[in-house]
Design an enzyme around this catalytic site. Structure first.
Site, PDB file in Angstrom:
ATOM      1  CG  ASP A 168      39.098  10.640  46.392  1.00  0.00           C
ATOM      2  OD1 ASP A 168      38.340  10.576  45.634  1.00  0.00           O
ATOM      3  OD2 ASP A 168      40.663  11.112  46.000  1.00  0.00           O
ATOM      4  CG  ASP A 197      42.952   8.113  44.448  1.00  0.00           C
ATOM      5  OD1 ASP A 197      43.293   7.685  43.574  1.00  0.00           O
ATOM      6  OD2 ASP A 197      43.315   9.400  44.489  1.00  0.00           O
ATOM      7  CE1 TYR A 200      43.421   7.841  48.840  1.00  0.00           C
ATOM      8  CE2 TYR A 200      45.180   9.167  48.764  1.00  0.00           C
ATOM      9  CZ  TYR A 200      43.653   8.999  48.527  1.00  0.00           C
ATOM     10  OH  TYR A 200      42.487   9.665  47.867  1.00  0.00           O
ATOM     11  CG  HIS A 319      40.651   9.151  40.732  1.00  0.00           C
ATOM     12  ND1 HIS A 319      40.030   9.557  41.572  1.00  0.00           N
ATOM     13  CD2 HIS A 319      41.691  10.173  40.870  1.00  0.00           C
ATOM     14  CE1 HIS A 319      40.342   9.677  42.831  1.00  0.00           C
ATOM     15  NE2 HIS A 319      42.040  10.232  42.508  1.00  0.00           N
ATOM     16  CG  HIS A 329      44.144  16.947  42.540  1.00  0.00           C
ATOM     17  ND1 HIS A 329      45.211  17.293  42.365  1.00  0.00           N
ATOM     18  CD2 HIS A 329      43.763  16.535  44.219  1.00  0.00           C
ATOM     19  CE1 HIS A 329      45.436  15.860  43.720  1.00  0.00           C
ATOM     20  NE2 HIS A 329      44.512  16.213  44.693  1.00  0.00           N
ATOM     21  CG  HIS A 356      42.114  13.876  41.725  1.00  0.00           C
ATOM     22  ND1 HIS A 356      42.928  12.865  42.598  1.00  0.00           N
ATOM     23  CD2 HIS A 356      42.520  14.640  40.945  1.00  0.00           C
ATOM     24  CE1 HIS A 356      44.202  13.405  41.849  1.00  0.00           C
ATOM     25  NE2 HIS A 356      44.390  14.617  40.941  1.00  0.00           N
ATOM     26  CB  VAL A 357      39.032  17.706  44.625  1.00  0.00           C
ATOM     27  CG1 VAL A 357      38.266  18.793  45.674  1.00  0.00           C
ATOM     28  CG2 VAL A 357      39.544  17.974  43.595  1.00  0.00           C
ATOM     29  CG  HIS A 358      41.093  14.663  49.000  1.00  0.00           C
ATOM     30  ND1 HIS A 358      42.558  13.989  49.113  1.00  0.00           N
ATOM     31  CD2 HIS A 358      40.760  13.964  48.342  1.00  0.00           C
ATOM     32  CE1 HIS A 358      42.946  13.631  48.901  1.00  0.00           C
ATOM     33  NE2 HIS A 358      42.319  12.987  47.980  1.00  0.00           N
TER      34      HIS A 358
HETATM   35 FE   LIG Z   1      43.571  11.119  43.705  1.00  0.00          FE
END
Ligand SMILES: [Fe+2]
Length: 470
Positions: A168, A197, A200, A319, A329, A356-358
């Site tokens: 990400d 990711d 963006y 992901h 998420h 996915h989870v930041h």
């Molecule tokens: Fe994502």
């Protein structure tokens, strides 16, 4: 009266449920107390130096490498020329020789709404020697650019190898810090496992694909010198019917090629490679994965092929995480977990990396495979055949950190922290690998979280009790 009796029964059941569940729910791992300075995460402006176009007419830009075959004797070199196609060839030579060889590739272009891509070149160099440094050049005349890479050692059970983990990433000021920390880490990886990711660009109006180009130039300082193993994330889908863009993954699949055919995959979104002592399986959270689908059938045939005598370390990249205790998420990975988790336990996957989870999170070795619709057994339990699940979606993109966690911390969650960073998976031999997570605020050598992995196949003991440094 009957209603009151029912209500009482419900209340009693709820209280009993709480009593039964409380010790489990409160017995979680560590939620880091690290206090990070809160700053807005913003993208670097277009005139940032990291986005600079290389000088010279039609100079190759956005140079990136990935593995080009099953075992690491081939490399895919990709780059973009903006003014005209130029030549789709790579000149390369081993450091042991001055004789230049030539590999021929192809270029593709695509249109996306009102954007027209440059000429995106992909060239596979085959027949490379293992464990060798190669120099390579792309471009013509005055605008030739030279880079280098090192091929991996021949696949084998005791081959040490170091992987970086980034997810990400995006192209914010924080993204730049993450990449710098990875590059400056004294244990920098030899290959990056990227969990999806990338740019963006889809956060911009009409998915402004110029931001795909800027991302390619930003990461070139790493991707031109070591392979990045690509996983597709949701920001690669670029599905936008409102502007007539209905072909999923269009920009991503034109720009980032992977060697999927080498592992008998029929799609670039799921595939596998062997590299040194690791067998790496890449899955797609955003392609069909139910029974009878191509991805399901491929994975069903792939897992029995993994030879732990040859590649003791079985790593899966995807992901969307299956075990995630943040409020972002939440449970998005659940349906894929239900489909594939029994296989991961059966085949003793060592570690699953997702993004996915930041934020950052590491699980205990747990599984949740006993449920069969009627038995009510749906709580993750300790399982030494299960993988460790690591969420490493903390690259630093413009969407900012996931700071909101579920409480109490679930028992399966060993460590979690909302900070940007990267990780290193450092394989020592067939039995041991050292894993570390590095937050951007620390010095380059600091390990904010770490764990010794004992290999599932060669050293079947409980590594969840090993020393961690939090
Ligand atoms: Fe994502």
């Amino acid at each position: 009266m009957g209603s009151l009796g029912f209500n009482c029964a419900v209340v009693v059941a709820m209280v009993l449920g709480l009593i039964v569940n409380v010790p489990e729910l409160c017995n979680g791992g560590k939620t880091s107390t690290f206090v990070r300075k809160v700053e807005k995460t913003v993208d670097m402006p277009l005139d940032s130096d990291v986005f600079a176009v290389p000088s010279g007419y039609n100079a190759p830009q956005q140079v990136h490498l990935t593995q080009g075959d099953l075992v690491g004797k081939a490399v895919i070199v990709s780059w973009v020329t903006e003014d005209e196609p130029g030549l789709s060839v790579v000149h390369y030579w081993s450091e042991k020789s001055t004789q230049k060889k030539v590999a021929k590739g192809k270029f593709v272009t695509y249109r996306y709404f009102n954007y027209t891509s440059g000429f995106i070149h992909h060239c596979t160099i085959r027949g490379l020697e293992f464990n060798t440094k190669y120099y390579y050049e792309v471009g013509i005349g005055n605008t030739t650019r030279q880079f280098w890479f090192i091929t991996p050692p021949e696949v084998g059970p005791d081959v040490p190898y170091t992987f970086g983990l980034i997810g990400d990433l995006g192209q914010s000021f924080d993204s730049n810090k993450t990449l710098t920390h990875y590059e400056m880490n004294p244990r920098e990886g030899q290959t990056v496992l990227f969990v999806g990711d990338l740019s963006y660009a889809d956060n911009y109006p009409n998915h402004d694909n110029v931001r795909w180009d800027t991302w390619g130039r930003f990461v070139e300082r790493s991707t031109a010198y070591q392979p990045w193993i690509w996983t597709a994330g949701n920001h690669e889908i670029d599905f936008a019917p409102e502007i007539g863009e209905t072909k999923p993954f269009k920009p991503y699949s034109h720009r980032y090629h992977v060697p999927y055919k080498a592992s008998q995959s029929t799609s670039p979104f799921w595939y596998s490679i062997k590299r040194a002592s690791a067998h790496i399986i890449v899955l797609s959270s955003y392609s069909a994965y139910g029974k009878y689908t191509p991805q399901y059938k491929w994975l069903e045939e792939e897992l029995p092929k993994v030879n732990r005598t040859e590649t003791p370390w079985l790593i899966v990249l995807m992901h969307s995480p299956w075990y995630n205790s943040y409020n972002y998420h939440y449970m998005e990975g659940e349906t894929m977990r239900v489909m594939y988790e029994p296989w991961f336990v059966k085949y003793k996957v060592d570690v699953v990396f997702a993004g996915h989870v930041h934020a950052y999170e590491r699980s205990e070795r747990v599984s949740n495979v006993a449920y069969n619709v009627v038995n009510g057994l749906c709580t993750p339990v300790r399982d030494q055949s299960a993988p460790v699940y690591i969420t490493i979606g903390d690259g630093g993109n413009l969407e900012g950190l996931a700071t909101n966690m579920t409480y109490p911390q679930p028992e399966y969650s060993a460590y979690r922290e909302a900070s940007f960073g990267h990780a290193i998976f450092d394989i020592k031999n067939r039995t041991h690998a050292h894993y570390s997570w590095h937050r951007n605020q620390d010095g380059y050598a600091v390990e904010a979280d770490s764990l010794w992995f004992f290999n599932r196949f060669w050293h079947p003991v409980d590594d969840s009790t090993s020393q961690t440094t939090n």
